[in-house]
Enzyme design. Structure first.
Site, short mmCIF file in Angstrom:
data_model
loop_
_atom_site.label_atom_id
_atom_site.label_comp_id
_atom_site.label_asym_id
_atom_site.label_seq_id
_atom_site.Cartn_x
_atom_site.Cartn_y
_atom_site.Cartn_z
N LYS A 31 7.89 19.03 -4.06
CA LYS A 31 7.54 18.16 -2.93
C LYS A 31 8.75 17.92 -2.04
O LYS A 31 9.88 17.85 -2.54
CB LYS A 31 7.08 16.80 -3.47
CG LYS A 31 5.60 16.50 -3.29
CD LYS A 31 5.25 15.20 -3.96
CE LYS A 31 4.21 14.38 -3.24
NZ LYS A 31 3.92 13.13 -3.95
N SER A 62 2.38 4.76 2.40
CA SER A 62 3.67 5.38 2.73
C SER A 62 3.46 6.50 3.75
O SER A 62 4.31 6.72 4.62
CB SER A 62 4.33 5.96 1.47
OG SER A 62 4.63 4.94 0.56
N HIS A 81 3.17 -2.01 -1.84
CA HIS A 81 3.81 -1.87 -3.16
C HIS A 81 4.45 -3.19 -3.59
O HIS A 81 4.33 -3.60 -4.75
CB HIS A 81 4.92 -0.80 -3.11
CG HIS A 81 4.45 0.59 -2.81
ND1 HIS A 81 5.01 1.37 -1.83
CD2 HIS A 81 3.48 1.36 -3.37
CE1 HIS A 81 4.43 2.56 -1.80
NE2 HIS A 81 3.48 2.58 -2.72
N ARG A 93 -6.46 0.49 -3.44
CA ARG A 93 -6.81 0.00 -2.10
C ARG A 93 -8.29 0.14 -1.81
O ARG A 93 -8.85 -0.65 -1.07
CB ARG A 93 -6.03 0.80 -1.03
CG ARG A 93 -4.60 0.38 -0.89
CD ARG A 93 -3.79 1.41 -0.17
NE ARG A 93 -3.67 2.62 -0.99
CZ ARG A 93 -2.83 3.60 -0.75
NH1 ARG A 93 -2.06 3.55 0.30
NH2 ARG A 93 -2.77 4.64 -1.55
#
Ligand code: ADP
Length: 149
Positions: free
Chosen positions: A41, A127, A17, A90
Site C-alpha cells: 500500500k 481518512s 478515530h 459508521r
C-alpha cells in the site's frame, strides 16, 4: 490488565478515530493504537508522521500506546497479550466488511472484536475523505485533531 488493540492505517487519524478511542477508554486499562504496515500500500503520510500525530493527540494519556506492526492483526494481538481488537462502525458498509474479518479472527485465532458505533457527528468522516481534500489543497481542519492540522 485489559488491553485492546485498535488497528488501522490512520492515514491520517481523524476526529472519528479519536472519538472511538476516547469512548473505549473506560472499558480498558490500555489501548494500543496500532498502525498496520502493508508494503503493498502507498500512504499519504509516512509511518513516522502518522505515529507522531497519534502520540501528540493523546500526549499525557498513559493509557494510550502507539505502535506499528506487520502481518496479521490477530498475531499482533497475541504478542501484545491483548484481550480484544477494537473497531469503529459508521454504517452498514463498515458492518459488512468488519463482520467477516471479526468472525475469521475469532474462528482462526480466537481473538474477539469489540465494536463501538461512531457518534453521529463523525459518521461522515473518513481518512480517505481527508486525503482527497488534502490532495486538492482544501481545508480538512474540521475533520482531524490538532496535530494533523
Ligand atoms: P483501515 O485501513 O483498517 O480501514 P482506518 O484507519 O481507516 O483503518 O480505520 C480504523 C478503524 O476506525 C476502523 O474500525 C474504522 O471503521 C474506524 N473508523 C474510521 N473512521 C471512523 C469514524 N469517522 N467514526 C468511527 N470509526 C471510524
Amino acid at each position: 490488565m485489559k488491553r485492546a488493540v485498535f488497528p488501522g492505517s490512520f492515514d491520517p487519524i481523524t476526529l472519528g478515530h479519536v472519538d472511538i478511542i476516547e469512548r473505549a477508554l473506560p472499558f480498558f486499562d490500555e489501548i494500543v493504537v496500532a498502525i498496520g504496515v502493508n508494503e503493498a500500500k502507498t500512504y499519504m503520510w509516512s509511518l513516522e508522521e502518522r505515529m507522531a500525530f497519534i502520540s501528540e493527540a493523546f500526549a499525557g494519556n498513559s493509557k494510550i500506546k502507539v505502535m506499528s506492526y506487520k502481518g496479521l492483526t490477530a498475531a499482533f494481538c497475541k504478542e501484545q497479550e491483548a484481550t480484544c481488537i477494537l473497531r469503529g462502525l459508521r454504517n452498514t458498509t463498515d458492518f459488512t466488511y468488519e463482520q467477516t474479518i471479526a468472525q475469521a479472527n475469532d474462528l482462526v485465532n480466537g481473538v474477539d472484536t469489540v465494536f463501538l458505533m461512531c457518534s453521529p457527528q463523525y459518521s461522515h468522516i473518513s481518512s480517505s475523505i481527508v486525503r482527497d481534500i488534502a490532495r486538492n489543497n482544501g481545508d480538512f481542519s474540521s475533520l482531524v485533531p490538532a496535530p494533523v492540522k
